[in-house]
Design a protein around this motif. Structure first.
Motif, mmCIF file in Angstrom:
data_model
loop_
_atom_site.group_PDB
_atom_site.id
_atom_site.type_symbol
_atom_site.label_atom_id
_atom_site.label_comp_id
_atom_site.label_asym_id
_atom_site.label_seq_id
_atom_site.Cartn_x
_atom_site.Cartn_y
_atom_site.Cartn_z
ATOM 1 N N UNK A 60 0.826 -1.204 0.000
ATOM 2 C CA UNK A 60 0.000 0.000 0.000
ATOM 3 C C UNK A 60 0.865 1.261 0.000
ATOM 4 N N UNK A 61 1.864 1.333 0.882
ATOM 5 C CA UNK A 61 2.715 2.526 0.909
ATOM 6 C C UNK A 61 3.457 2.693 -0.412
ATOM 7 N N UNK A 62 3.859 1.591 -1.009
ATOM 8 C CA UNK A 62 4.535 1.651 -2.301
ATOM 9 C C UNK A 62 3.583 2.112 -3.399
ATOM 10 N N UNK A 65 3.020 5.757 -3.333
ATOM 11 C CA UNK A 65 4.233 6.553 -3.410
ATOM 12 C C UNK A 65 4.706 7.143 -2.095
ATOM 13 N N UNK A 66 4.421 6.464 -0.984
ATOM 14 C CA UNK A 66 4.830 6.976 0.321
ATOM 15 C C UNK A 66 6.081 6.306 0.863
ATOM 16 N N UNK A 67 6.813 5.606 0.031
ATOM 17 C CA UNK A 67 8.080 5.023 0.457
ATOM 18 C C UNK A 67 7.922 3.697 1.164
ATOM 19 N N UNK A 68 8.969 3.322 1.898
ATOM 20 C CA UNK A 68 9.009 2.035 2.571
ATOM 21 C C UNK A 68 8.103 1.981 3.796
ATOM 22 N N UNK A 119 20.220 -5.625 16.714
ATOM 23 C CA UNK A 119 20.262 -6.918 17.393
ATOM 24 C C UNK A 119 19.852 -8.050 16.460
ATOM 25 N N UNK A 120 19.084 -7.706 15.425
ATOM 26 C CA UNK A 120 18.585 -8.723 14.490
ATOM 27 C C UNK A 120 19.290 -8.635 13.132
ATOM 28 N N UNK A 121 20.398 -7.907 13.105
ATOM 29 C CA UNK A 121 21.187 -7.846 11.880
ATOM 30 C C UNK A 121 20.833 -6.720 10.943
ATOM 31 N N UNK A 122 19.996 -5.784 11.371
ATOM 32 C CA UNK A 122 19.619 -4.665 10.516
ATOM 33 C C UNK A 122 20.259 -3.379 10.977
ATOM 34 N N UNK A 123 20.153 -2.308 10.182
ATOM 35 C CA UNK A 123 20.699 -1.016 10.590
ATOM 36 C C UNK A 123 19.900 -0.432 11.745
ATOM 37 N N UNK A 124 20.581 0.337 12.579
ATOM 38 C CA UNK A 124 19.921 0.934 13.731
ATOM 39 C C UNK A 124 19.005 2.075 13.331
ATOM 40 N N UNK A 125 19.274 2.705 12.226
ATOM 41 C CA UNK A 125 18.512 3.870 11.806
ATOM 42 C C UNK A 125 17.998 3.644 10.400
ATOM 43 N N UNK A 126 16.749 3.950 10.162
ATOM 44 C CA UNK A 126 16.164 3.743 8.836
ATOM 45 C C UNK A 126 16.921 4.511 7.761
ATOM 46 N N UNK A 127 17.563 5.632 8.128
ATOM 47 C CA UNK A 127 18.290 6.416 7.142
ATOM 48 C C UNK A 127 19.524 5.688 6.624
ATOM 49 N N UNK A 128 19.981 4.649 7.318
ATOM 50 C CA UNK A 128 21.142 3.890 6.869
ATOM 51 C C UNK A 128 20.792 2.910 5.757
ATOM 52 N N UNK A 129 19.525 2.687 5.504
ATOM 53 C CA UNK A 129 19.113 1.767 4.450
ATOM 54 C C UNK A 129 19.386 2.384 3.094
ATOM 55 N N UNK A 130 19.442 1.539 2.101
ATOM 56 C CA UNK A 130 19.595 2.031 0.737
ATOM 57 C C UNK A 130 18.398 2.906 0.403
ATOM 58 N N UNK A 134 12.501 6.768 -6.409
ATOM 59 C CA UNK A 134 11.229 7.494 -6.480
ATOM 60 C C UNK A 134 10.224 6.723 -7.314
ATOM 61 N N UNK A 135 8.934 6.943 -7.048
ATOM 62 C CA UNK A 135 7.917 6.253 -7.844
ATOM 63 C C UNK A 135 7.955 6.765 -9.277
#
Length: 161
Positions: A60-62, A65-68, A119-130, A134-135
């Motif tokens: 739905x967010x995709x 066009x509202x991102x992840x 703790x689960x293997x992901x980045x601590x901050x959403x901004x660190x994600x790729x 844009x849509x």
């Protein structure tokens, strides 16, 4: 994938900080339980339903066009089910009574999700994600004519085209 005792400790901290919280769970995005504090229900079933809701929320967010995906709040007659992204491969799901302060629930859950992600293997901050691409550009609307309403197939004098 995870250090379950540390994740469980985070869930216990959430339970202590958030009034009216009745359950908490961290699951993988494919519906596998990592850690939980739920009673009176089957954690595996809740994790599977959370994964399904996550999939719909992400689509739905995709689509609009509202991102992840970041979070989803479901309000029922007797309380709330709230699901939050906790890194790219996990979700945090909280259960709360109808008396819960949703603002406090959101605040604490977002902070906890950021702590759970590494703790689960992901980045601590959403901004660190790729970055999310844009849509695709939307089609520009047709120029309007005076007196014309979009979707109206009649010309200006009322005759059908």
């Amino acid at each position: 994938m995870t250090a379950a005792p540390e994740v469980l400790a985070e869930l216990q901290g959430l339970h202590a900080r958030v009034p009216h919280l009745t359950g908490a769970m961290v699951a993988s995005t494919d519906g596998l339980v990592i850690a939980h504090l739920v009673t009176g229900m089957e954690p595996d079933g809740v994790a599977a339903l959370t994964a399904a809701a996550l999939g719909v929320g992400a689509r739905l967010t995709d689509a609009v066009g509202h991102g992840g995906f970041r979070e989803l709040l479901v309000s029922g007659e007797h309380g709330y089910v709230a699901t939050y992204a906790a890194g790219p491969s996990c979700v945090l799901t909280l259960l709360a009574t109808a008396d819960a302060n949703v603002g406090r629930l959101n605040l604490e859950a977002r902070r906890a999700g950021a702590r759970i992600a590494p703790l689960t293997g992901g980045p601590a901050d959403r901004r660190e994600r790729a970055p999310v691409p844009p849509p695709p550009p939307s089609r520009s609307p047709l120029p309007s004519r005076p007196g014309h309403r979009p979707g109206n197939t009649n010309d200006d004098n009322g005759a059908s085209s």
